[in-house]
Design a protein around this motif. Structure first.
Motif, short mmCIF file in Angstrom:
data_model
loop_
_atom_site.label_atom_id
_atom_site.label_comp_id
_atom_site.label_asym_id
_atom_site.label_seq_id
_atom_site.Cartn_x
_atom_site.Cartn_y
_atom_site.Cartn_z
N LEU A 72 50.75 90.60 62.10
CA LEU A 72 50.32 89.50 61.25
C LEU A 72 50.87 89.69 59.84
CD1 LEU A 72 46.53 89.31 62.17
CD2 LEU A 72 48.33 87.79 62.93
N THR A 73 51.24 88.60 59.21
CA THR A 73 51.62 88.67 57.80
C THR A 73 50.36 88.87 56.97
OG1 THR A 73 51.40 86.30 57.45
CG2 THR A 73 53.56 87.11 58.20
N GLU A 74 50.53 89.19 55.71
CA GLU A 74 49.38 89.38 54.83
C GLU A 74 48.55 88.09 54.74
OE1 GLU A 74 48.37 90.96 50.32
OE2 GLU A 74 50.44 90.76 50.96
N HIS A 75 49.23 86.96 54.67
CA HIS A 75 48.52 85.68 54.58
C HIS A 75 47.72 85.40 55.85
CE1 HIS A 75 47.68 81.55 53.49
NE2 HIS A 75 48.17 81.16 54.66
N GLU A 76 48.31 85.65 57.03
CA GLU A 76 47.60 85.43 58.29
C GLU A 76 46.40 86.36 58.41
OE1 GLU A 76 51.29 84.10 61.19
OE2 GLU A 76 50.93 86.23 60.82
N ALA A 77 46.58 87.62 58.03
CA ALA A 77 45.47 88.58 58.11
C ALA A 77 44.34 88.20 57.17
CB ALA A 77 45.98 89.99 57.79
N THR A 78 44.69 87.75 55.96
CA THR A 78 43.67 87.32 55.00
C THR A 78 42.93 86.09 55.51
OG1 THR A 78 45.01 88.20 53.20
CG2 THR A 78 43.29 86.65 52.60
N SER A 79 43.64 85.17 56.13
CA SER A 79 43.00 83.97 56.69
C SER A 79 42.01 84.34 57.79
CB SER A 79 44.05 83.01 57.25
OG SER A 79 44.86 82.53 56.24
N LYS A 80 42.41 85.26 58.68
CA LYS A 80 41.49 85.70 59.75
C LYS A 80 40.28 86.40 59.16
CE LYS A 80 44.02 85.86 63.97
NZ LYS A 80 43.18 85.18 64.90
N ALA A 81 40.49 87.25 58.15
CA ALA A 81 39.38 87.97 57.52
C ALA A 81 38.41 86.97 56.88
CB ALA A 81 39.90 88.96 56.49
N ARG A 82 38.95 85.95 56.22
CA ARG A 82 38.09 84.90 55.64
C ARG A 82 37.27 84.21 56.74
NH1 ARG A 82 42.51 82.40 51.66
NH2 ARG A 82 41.96 83.56 49.80
N MET A 83 37.92 83.91 57.86
CA MET A 83 37.22 83.25 58.96
C MET A 83 36.06 84.12 59.46
SD MET A 83 38.70 82.24 62.71
CE MET A 83 38.81 83.95 63.15
N TYR A 84 36.31 85.43 59.61
CA TYR A 84 35.24 86.33 60.08
C TYR A 84 34.10 86.39 59.06
CZ TYR A 84 38.52 87.95 63.65
OH TYR A 84 39.39 88.02 64.70
N LEU A 85 34.44 86.46 57.76
CA LEU A 85 33.39 86.53 56.73
C LEU A 85 32.63 85.21 56.65
CD1 LEU A 85 31.99 88.25 54.66
CD2 LEU A 85 33.71 87.54 52.98
N GLU A 86 33.30 84.08 56.81
CA GLU A 86 32.61 82.79 56.81
C GLU A 86 31.64 82.70 57.98
OE1 GLU A 86 35.81 79.97 56.83
OE2 GLU A 86 36.13 80.16 54.66
#
Length: 115
Positions: free
Chosen positions: A31-45
């Motif tokens: 995953l790129t940094e942007h994709e990983a950050t998006s997934k992490a945001r989804m999990y935290l949401e």
């Protein structure tokens, strides 16, 4: 003599398959940094919604690709470590699968055990 040739060919074929598999695992995209950050945001949401918490998912403090060594590239054992509003979220680098989440102040991870 024919049996020895068949065994020899089988060994060469096995070695070739192992080399191809190893090269694939080494070059497997992560995953790129942007994709990983998006997934992490989804999990935290999801945690915010299910536990009625108020962590701000727009405050990305840090993202680091951990375990980026030769051996971990070969075995596919790399992780993204992302901090969002004080919450540490670990993801598998190749799939984005959730590993764990550690919240600030209390040191509890997503399973409720002290870290």
């Amino acid at each position: 003599m024919v049996v020895i040739k068949k065994v020899g060919y089988s060994i060469i074929l096995l070695i070739a398959v192992l080399i191809i598999f190893g090269l694939y695992r080494f070059e497997e995209p992560i995953l790129t940094e942007h994709e990983a950050t998006s997934k992490a945001r989804m999990y935290l949401e999801t945690v915010n919604r299910n536990l009625d918490l108020t962590y701000n998912t727009n405050i990305v403090e840090m993202s680091v690709l951990n375990k980026d060594t030769f051996w971990n590239k070969v075995t596919g054992n790399r992780t993204w470590y992302i901090h969002i509003d004080g919450v540490a979220i670990n993801l598998e680098a190749d799939s984005g699968e959730f590993i764990d989440m550690v919240f600030p102040y209390d040191g509890f991870n997503h399973q409720g055990r002290a870290s």
